[in-house]
Scaffold this motif. Structure first.
Motif, PDB file in Angstrom:
ATOM      1  N   PHE A  77      28.906 -37.940  84.528  1.00  0.00           N
ATOM      2  CA  PHE A  77      29.149 -38.431  85.892  1.00  0.00           C
ATOM      3  C   PHE A  77      29.593 -39.886  85.945  1.00  0.00           C
ATOM      4  N   VAL A  78      30.149 -40.242  87.089  1.00  0.00           N
ATOM      5  CA  VAL A  78      30.598 -41.613  87.364  1.00  0.00           C
ATOM      6  C   VAL A  78      29.512 -42.617  87.003  1.00  0.00           C
ATOM      7  N   GLY A  79      29.947 -43.743  86.427  1.00  0.00           N
ATOM      8  CA  GLY A  79      29.002 -44.808  86.087  1.00  0.00           C
ATOM      9  C   GLY A  79      28.212 -44.494  84.831  1.00  0.00           C
ATOM     10  N   ASP A  80      28.749 -43.586  83.991  1.00  0.00           N
ATOM     11  CA  ASP A  80      28.076 -43.197  82.742  1.00  0.00           C
ATOM     12  C   ASP A  80      26.683 -42.629  83.002  1.00  0.00           C
ATOM     13  N   LYS A  81      26.580 -41.829  84.037  1.00  0.00           N
ATOM     14  CA  LYS A  81      25.308 -41.165  84.368  1.00  0.00           C
ATOM     15  C   LYS A  81      25.387 -39.690  83.929  1.00  0.00           C
ATOM     16  N   GLY A  82      24.204 -39.077  83.837  1.00  0.00           N
ATOM     17  CA  GLY A  82      24.146 -37.642  83.578  1.00  0.00           C
ATOM     18  C   GLY A  82      24.161 -37.308  82.106  1.00  0.00           C
ATOM     19  N   GLY A 116      33.037 -35.011  76.165  1.00  0.00           N
ATOM     20  CA  GLY A 116      33.918 -36.158  76.484  1.00  0.00           C
ATOM     21  C   GLY A 116      34.628 -35.878  77.793  1.00  0.00           C
ATOM     22  N   MET A 117      34.476 -36.762  78.761  1.00  0.00           N
ATOM     23  CA  MET A 117      35.048 -36.536  80.098  1.00  0.00           C
ATOM     24  C   MET A 117      36.404 -37.213  80.268  1.00  0.00           C
ATOM     25  N   GLY A 118      36.786 -38.030  79.291  1.00  0.00           N
ATOM     26  CA  GLY A 118      38.080 -38.706  79.406  1.00  0.00           C
ATOM     27  C   GLY A 118      38.089 -39.954  78.553  1.00  0.00           C
ATOM     28  N   PRO A 177      37.128 -25.188  92.453  1.00  0.00           N
ATOM     29  CA  PRO A 177      35.806 -25.825  92.345  1.00  0.00           C
ATOM     30  C   PRO A 177      35.713 -26.693  91.086  1.00  0.00           C
ATOM     31  N   VAL A 178      36.486 -27.768  91.100  1.00  0.00           N
ATOM     32  CA  VAL A 178      36.603 -28.613  89.905  1.00  0.00           C
ATOM     33  C   VAL A 178      35.974 -29.983  90.142  1.00  0.00           C
ATOM     34  N   SER A 179      35.824 -30.697  89.055  1.00  0.00           N
ATOM     35  CA  SER A 179      35.262 -32.039  89.129  1.00  0.00           C
ATOM     36  C   SER A 179      35.879 -32.860  88.006  1.00  0.00           C
ATOM     37  N   HIS A 180      35.797 -34.179  88.129  1.00  0.00           N
ATOM     38  CA  HIS A 180      36.269 -35.062  87.061  1.00  0.00           C
ATOM     39  C   HIS A 180      35.588 -36.400  87.245  1.00  0.00           C
ATOM     40  N   ARG A 181      35.877 -37.349  86.373  1.00  0.00           N
ATOM     41  CA  ARG A 181      35.308 -38.688  86.547  1.00  0.00           C
ATOM     42  C   ARG A 181      36.392 -39.637  87.044  1.00  0.00           C
ATOM     43  N   PRO A 182      36.386 -39.928  88.362  1.00  0.00           N
ATOM     44  CA  PRO A 182      37.428 -40.807  88.900  1.00  0.00           C
ATOM     45  C   PRO A 182      37.363 -42.226  88.360  1.00  0.00           C
ATOM     46  N   ASP A 183      36.238 -42.606  87.756  1.00  0.00           N
ATOM     47  CA  ASP A 183      36.114 -44.012  87.308  1.00  0.00           C
ATOM     48  C   ASP A 183      36.782 -44.288  85.961  1.00  0.00           C
ATOM     49  N   ILE A 184      37.116 -43.246  85.206  1.00  0.00           N
ATOM     50  CA  ILE A 184      37.674 -43.480  83.859  1.00  0.00           C
ATOM     51  C   ILE A 184      39.040 -44.165  83.959  1.00  0.00           C
ATOM     52  N   GLY A 185      39.174 -45.258  83.220  1.00  0.00           N
ATOM     53  CA  GLY A 185      40.452 -45.981  83.195  1.00  0.00           C
ATOM     54  C   GLY A 185      40.638 -46.945  84.354  1.00  0.00           C
ATOM     55  N   THR A 186      39.675 -47.009  85.282  1.00  0.00           N
ATOM     56  CA  THR A 186      39.850 -47.926  86.418  1.00  0.00           C
ATOM     57  C   THR A 186      39.544 -49.357  85.998  1.00  0.00           C
ATOM     58  N   ALA A 187      40.141 -50.298  86.757  1.00  0.00           N
ATOM     59  CA  ALA A 187      39.919 -51.721  86.458  1.00  0.00           C
ATOM     60  C   ALA A 187      38.431 -52.050  86.557  1.00  0.00           C
ATOM     61  N   ALA A 188      37.743 -51.446  87.529  1.00  0.00           N
ATOM     62  CA  ALA A 188      36.320 -51.776  87.734  1.00  0.00           C
ATOM     63  C   ALA A 188      35.489 -51.384  86.512  1.00  0.00           C
ATOM     64  N   LYS A 247      33.664 -53.837  83.596  1.00  0.00           N
ATOM     65  CA  LYS A 247      32.238 -53.723  83.217  1.00  0.00           C
ATOM     66  C   LYS A 247      32.066 -53.760  81.705  1.00  0.00           C
ATOM     67  N   ARG A 248      32.986 -53.054  81.003  1.00  0.00           N
ATOM     68  CA  ARG A 248      32.944 -53.022  79.525  1.00  0.00           C
ATOM     69  C   ARG A 248      33.201 -54.428  78.962  1.00  0.00           C
ATOM     70  N   VAL A 249      34.192 -55.102  79.576  1.00  0.00           N
ATOM     71  CA  VAL A 249      34.552 -56.445  79.103  1.00  0.00           C
ATOM     72  C   VAL A 249      33.360 -57.387  79.279  1.00  0.00           C
ATOM     73  N   GLN A 250      32.741 -57.327  80.462  1.00  0.00           N
ATOM     74  CA  GLN A 250      31.583 -58.195  80.748  1.00  0.00           C
ATOM     75  C   GLN A 250      30.440 -57.892  79.791  1.00  0.00           C
ATOM     76  N   HIS A 251      30.197 -56.617  79.575  1.00  0.00           N
ATOM     77  CA  HIS A 251      29.112 -56.203  78.677  1.00  0.00           C
ATOM     78  C   HIS A 251      29.325 -56.775  77.283  1.00  0.00           C
ATOM     79  N   MET A 252      30.580 -56.675  76.823  1.00  0.00           N
ATOM     80  CA  MET A 252      30.896 -57.145  75.467  1.00  0.00           C
ATOM     81  C   MET A 252      30.767 -58.664  75.378  1.00  0.00           C
ATOM     82  N   GLU A 253      31.217 -59.344  76.433  1.00  0.00           N
ATOM     83  CA  GLU A 253      31.108 -60.822  76.435  1.00  0.00           C
ATOM     84  C   GLU A 253      29.658 -61.245  76.381  1.00  0.00           C
ATOM     85  N   GLN A 254      28.851 -60.559  77.165  1.00  0.00           N
ATOM     86  CA  GLN A 254      27.415 -60.848  77.213  1.00  0.00           C
ATOM     87  C   GLN A 254      26.793 -60.635  75.830  1.00  0.00           C
TER      88      GLN A 254
END
Ligand code: GLY
Length: 441
Positions: free
Chosen positions: A218-223, A228-230, A415-426, A430-437
């Motif tokens: 799920f979105v936000g790396d939940k579930g 692999g979702m994308g 009746p489909v689903s996907h992860r809209p957050d994959i590849g988004t700037a947001a 988050k990944r960039v910030q995490h790595m910097e931290q």
């Protein structure tokens, strides 16, 4: 030229496409566990059967006059399909059963890396019995449990995600050792994961552009974890949170592992060495190797491969990879998997029954579609129980590639689903910030 492809997922659909676009205009034959209409549409002939049935695979390969084979998934590698084909006189892109231990035996790989003093291992110990497990668990800051043997990418258990306490880990270790010959226990590492799919002819190892997969449902790396979702890759052949040195380290580790395999076994590793790496504060660490392309990550790199894929396969087989310039387009790619709405949900969830439903594919623009678990019936396309279609956007920037993929996903109804957050700037930020931290800790 007759090429045999073994496998039936979206990764293999991308492989099939790369094979048939070769300038040699090869005839493609596929051996599949279940019919993939995308692959079948590119083939001269296909055969359905079990990956355990090496006799039938080899018999069909002989009848088809196969020049070489390429193996998509790990199961047939684990069953020794490359050894069987070799005995039939047919070379393959993919390791023998023994060398596929790179993926099928976590303990084999950790021991090899340790024996040859290759950097990248975390603190780890292998166990075939329960004795000694408790003190080792007590000595770790965070725990990762890895059963030996294939687990469909869902066997690794991480403290904080799959269990919380050392007592819970102990119970899990008992359970794992009842079902698996051995168990690797490792220290949990902190960082950002990336996939570096390398190609080896046994002596030369080259890297393809890195990609980042999204395992969670799920979105936000939940579930729950999924196959692999994308995944995404960037036009500069880096990832936004990585430095060029990180890629160089991952490739250097993989080169040394290929060298170690040759020394240890006398056998050159011919095929894909897909390293799951983690960029950490103390450099690049090895999470695991897979002996095949990633799914979905194959869909990030194969469509942008400029080099003729058949030349690449032949160079792997002939041991001439050092003489072949391997080039990729400088394009960003975003892959999003369309899955049945019930995919990854507990069986008693109201949406869990959304599998096996009909889907309609509308106008997907310039996106590429790679079929996975779908069935082409007389009245249309049906999902089965797993990931249905990999949708790939390719463009100059990640933002454009993401939009192409997202627009295409919304053109698929059912009746489909996907992860809209994959590849988004947001999410990437988050990944960039995490790595910097982590780097500044
Ligand atoms: N991307 C995960 C896998 O292929 O195993």
């Amino acid at each position: 030229m007759n090429v045999l492809l073994i496998g039936n997922g979206a990764r293999e659909h991308a492989l099939a496409e790369a094979i048939v676009r070769s300038r040699y205009q090869p005839r493609l034959y596929a051996f599949m566990k279940s019919n993939n209409p995308g692959i079948a549409g590119l083939c001269t002939e296909t055969e359905l059967g079990s990956y355990v049935d090496l006799e039938t695979i080899c018999a069909k390969a002989r009848i088809w006059g196969i020049d070489f084979a390429i193996i998509g998934p790990e199961d047939p590698l684990d069953k020794g399909v490359v050894d069987a084909l070799k005995k039939t006189g047919i070379p393959a892109v993919g390791p023998t059963q023994s060398l596929a231990r790179l993926e099928t035996s976590k303990s084999f790989t950790r021991n090899l890396v340790a024996k040859y003093a290759i950097p990248g291992n975390p603190r780890f110990q292998n166990f075939t019995a329960f004795a000694g497990i408790e003190p080792f668990l007590d000595s770790l800051d965070g725990i990762v449990l890895k059963p030996d043997g294939l687990t469909g990418g869902k066997g690794v258990m991480v403290q904080g995600d799959h269990f919380q306490t050392t007592a819970e880990a102990l119970t899990l270790c008992e359970e794992i050792l009842r079902e698996h010959p051995s168990l690797t226990i490792e220290e949990k590492m902190e960082g950002e994961e990336f996939s570096l799919q390398c190609i080896s002819d046994g002596r030369t190892v080259i890297a393809t552009p890195p990609a980042q997969d999204h395992k969670r449902r799920f979105v936000g790396d939940k579930g729950p974890n999924t196959g692999g979702m994308g995944s995404y890759s960037d036009s500069n052949h880096l990832l936004p949170f990585l430095k060029p040195e990180d890629i160089a380290e991952g490739l250097a580790i993989t080169r040394r592992v290929a060298e170690a395999i040759l020394k240890e076994t006398g056998e050159p590793y011919k095929g894909v060495m897909y390293g799951g790496f983690m960029a950490t504060k103390s450099g690049v660490k090895l999470l695991e190797y897979n002996a095949r392309f990633g799914d979905p990550e194959a869909m990030n790199i194969l469509p942008i491969l400029k080099t003729d894929f058949v030349d690449l396969c032949r160079a792997v087989i002939d041991g001439t990879l050092d003489k072949l310039p391997i080039e990729f387009e400088h394009k960003a790619t975003v892959c999003k998997y369309i899955v049945p709405r019930g995919y990854g949900l507990p069986k008693d969830h109201p949406d869990a029954q959304s599998t096996s439903a009909k889907i309609e594919v509308g106008n997907v623009g310039s996106a590429r579609l790679y079929y996975s678990s779908v069935d082409q019936k007389a009245d249309g396309l049906y999902m089965t129980t797993s990931r249905a279609i990999g949708v790939v956007g390719i463009a100059n920037t990640l933002a454009q590639a993401e939009k192409i993929a997202e627009d295409a996903v919304t053109a698929v109804s059912g009746p489909v689903s996907h992860r809209p957050d994959i590849g988004t700037a947001a999410l990437i930020e988050k990944r960039v910030q995490h790595m910097e931290q982590i780097r500044n800790k």
